[in-house]
Design a protein around this motif. Sequence first.
Motif, mmCIF file in Angstrom:
data_model
loop_
_atom_site.group_PDB
_atom_site.id
_atom_site.type_symbol
_atom_site.label_atom_id
_atom_site.label_comp_id
_atom_site.label_asym_id
_atom_site.label_seq_id
_atom_site.Cartn_x
_atom_site.Cartn_y
_atom_site.Cartn_z
ATOM 1 N N ALA A 96 -24.940 1.997 -15.604
ATOM 2 C CA ALA A 96 -25.007 0.929 -16.134
ATOM 3 C C ALA A 96 -23.530 1.312 -15.978
ATOM 4 C CB ALA A 96 -26.304 1.723 -17.109
ATOM 5 N N LEU A 97 -23.167 2.137 -16.749
ATOM 6 C CA LEU A 97 -21.500 1.789 -16.026
ATOM 7 C C LEU A 97 -20.967 1.823 -15.139
ATOM 8 C CD1 LEU A 97 -20.664 4.501 -19.174
ATOM 9 C CD2 LEU A 97 -20.145 2.279 -18.737
ATOM 10 N N ARG A 98 -20.931 2.433 -14.027
ATOM 11 C CA ARG A 98 -20.759 2.106 -12.941
ATOM 12 C C ARG A 98 -21.154 0.337 -12.350
ATOM 13 N NH1 ARG A 98 -20.026 3.551 -7.895
ATOM 14 N NH2 ARG A 98 -19.880 5.509 -8.819
ATOM 15 N N GLN A 99 -22.641 -0.003 -12.667
ATOM 16 C CA GLN A 99 -23.097 -1.116 -12.358
ATOM 17 C C GLN A 99 -22.077 -2.394 -12.818
ATOM 18 O OE1 GLN A 99 -27.421 -1.515 -11.935
ATOM 19 N NE2 GLN A 99 -27.122 -0.673 -10.368
ATOM 20 N N TRP A 100 -21.596 -2.423 -14.169
ATOM 21 C CA TRP A 100 -20.646 -2.592 -15.256
ATOM 22 C C TRP A 100 -20.053 -2.939 -14.343
ATOM 23 C CZ3 TRP A 100 -17.239 -1.910 -18.995
ATOM 24 C CH2 TRP A 100 -16.679 -2.440 -20.046
ATOM 25 N N GLY A 101 -19.499 -1.952 -14.167
ATOM 26 C CA GLY A 101 -18.054 -2.588 -14.121
ATOM 27 C C GLY A 101 -17.554 -2.338 -12.806
ATOM 28 N N GLY A 103 -19.584 -4.970 -11.831
ATOM 29 C CA GLY A 103 -19.406 -6.460 -11.757
ATOM 30 C C GLY A 103 -18.227 -7.111 -12.946
ATOM 31 N N ASN A 104 -17.511 -6.502 -13.384
ATOM 32 C CA ASN A 104 -16.609 -6.880 -14.403
ATOM 33 C C ASN A 104 -15.144 -6.787 -13.600
ATOM 34 O OD1 ASN A 104 -17.961 -8.582 -16.160
ATOM 35 N ND2 ASN A 104 -19.267 -6.854 -16.184
ATOM 36 N N PHE A 105 -14.899 -5.888 -12.966
ATOM 37 C CA PHE A 105 -13.398 -5.150 -13.136
ATOM 38 C C PHE A 105 -12.820 -4.612 -11.385
ATOM 39 C CE2 PHE A 105 -15.046 -3.806 -17.234
ATOM 40 C CZ PHE A 105 -13.856 -3.762 -17.700
ATOM 41 N N PHE A 106 -13.730 -6.007 -10.892
ATOM 42 C CA PHE A 106 -13.811 -5.302 -9.411
ATOM 43 C C PHE A 106 -13.699 -6.986 -8.370
ATOM 44 C CE2 PHE A 106 -13.892 -1.306 -9.775
ATOM 45 C CZ PHE A 106 -13.285 -0.712 -9.497
ATOM 46 N N ALA A 107 -12.954 -7.372 -8.049
ATOM 47 C CA ALA A 107 -13.235 -8.294 -6.847
ATOM 48 C C ALA A 107 -14.094 -8.475 -5.153
ATOM 49 C CB ALA A 107 -11.460 -8.928 -6.417
ATOM 50 N N PRO A 108 -14.411 -9.433 -5.725
ATOM 51 C CA PRO A 108 -15.600 -9.119 -4.537
ATOM 52 C C PRO A 108 -15.133 -8.411 -3.036
ATOM 53 C CG PRO A 108 -15.684 -11.552 -5.617
ATOM 54 C CD PRO A 108 -14.296 -10.810 -6.297
ATOM 55 N N ASP A 109 -14.122 -8.903 -3.040
ATOM 56 C CA ASP A 109 -14.084 -8.354 -1.618
ATOM 57 C C ASP A 109 -13.208 -6.853 -1.732
ATOM 58 O OD1 ASP A 109 -11.611 -9.853 -2.483
ATOM 59 O OD2 ASP A 109 -11.365 -10.256 -0.911
ATOM 60 N N GLU A 110 -12.700 -6.343 -3.093
ATOM 61 C CA GLU A 110 -11.997 -5.461 -3.647
ATOM 62 C C GLU A 110 -12.490 -3.509 -3.447
ATOM 63 O OE1 GLU A 110 -9.201 -3.405 -7.642
ATOM 64 O OE2 GLU A 110 -10.296 -5.491 -7.594
ATOM 65 N N ARG A 112 -14.145 0.023 -3.836
ATOM 66 C CA ARG A 112 -15.173 0.701 -4.348
ATOM 67 C C ARG A 112 -15.459 1.691 -3.769
ATOM 68 N NH1 ARG A 112 -16.079 -4.337 -5.289
ATOM 69 N NH2 ARG A 112 -18.548 -5.149 -5.620
ATOM 70 N N SER A 113 -15.175 2.747 -5.084
ATOM 71 C CA SER A 113 -16.354 3.739 -4.377
ATOM 72 C C SER A 113 -18.351 3.401 -4.454
ATOM 73 C CB SER A 113 -16.733 5.218 -5.048
ATOM 74 O OG SER A 113 -16.699 4.217 -6.767
#
Length: 151
Positions: A96-101, A103-110, A112-113
């Motif tokens: 849940a924390l991963r999915q929240w992060g 959705g809220n802290f990454f640009a769509p094309d940024e 990430r793991s």
Amino acid sequence: MVTRTRFDDSECPVARSVDAIGDWWSLLIVRDAFDGSRRFGEFQRGLGVAKNILTARLRTLVAGGILASVPASDGSAYREYVLTPKGEALFPVIVALRQWGEGNFFAPDEPRSRLVDRRQGQGLRPLEVLAADGRPLAPGDTVVHKVDGDG
């Protein structure tokens, strides 16, 4: 030194859970344990946390029954830290924390793991909160029945 407020006797499940986890280092240790870290050095290298802080957090997680300290799997004198069933039950919290992060802290094309299904190599569906009958619930669809007004 400031005394930490304890919530281990609170009637609020959220407060007791936060009390058991303690801080962000503890959640990151649990995350790394899910990712396969087992030894002190692995946690220390992966997190870049000071040894004294890591030692304290590992002791707290072991005392809380979230991790167990076991003999090293290779037979050496080292100890390893493994998730207990109580610790493994934190998996949905980490997801849940991963999915929240995401959705809220990454640009769509940024970059990430990504957490993927090991068998199919696909990303996970978003977690949902469901009613007993399977209906998706939003915050406004729920109410907390408080015992003493604290939770």
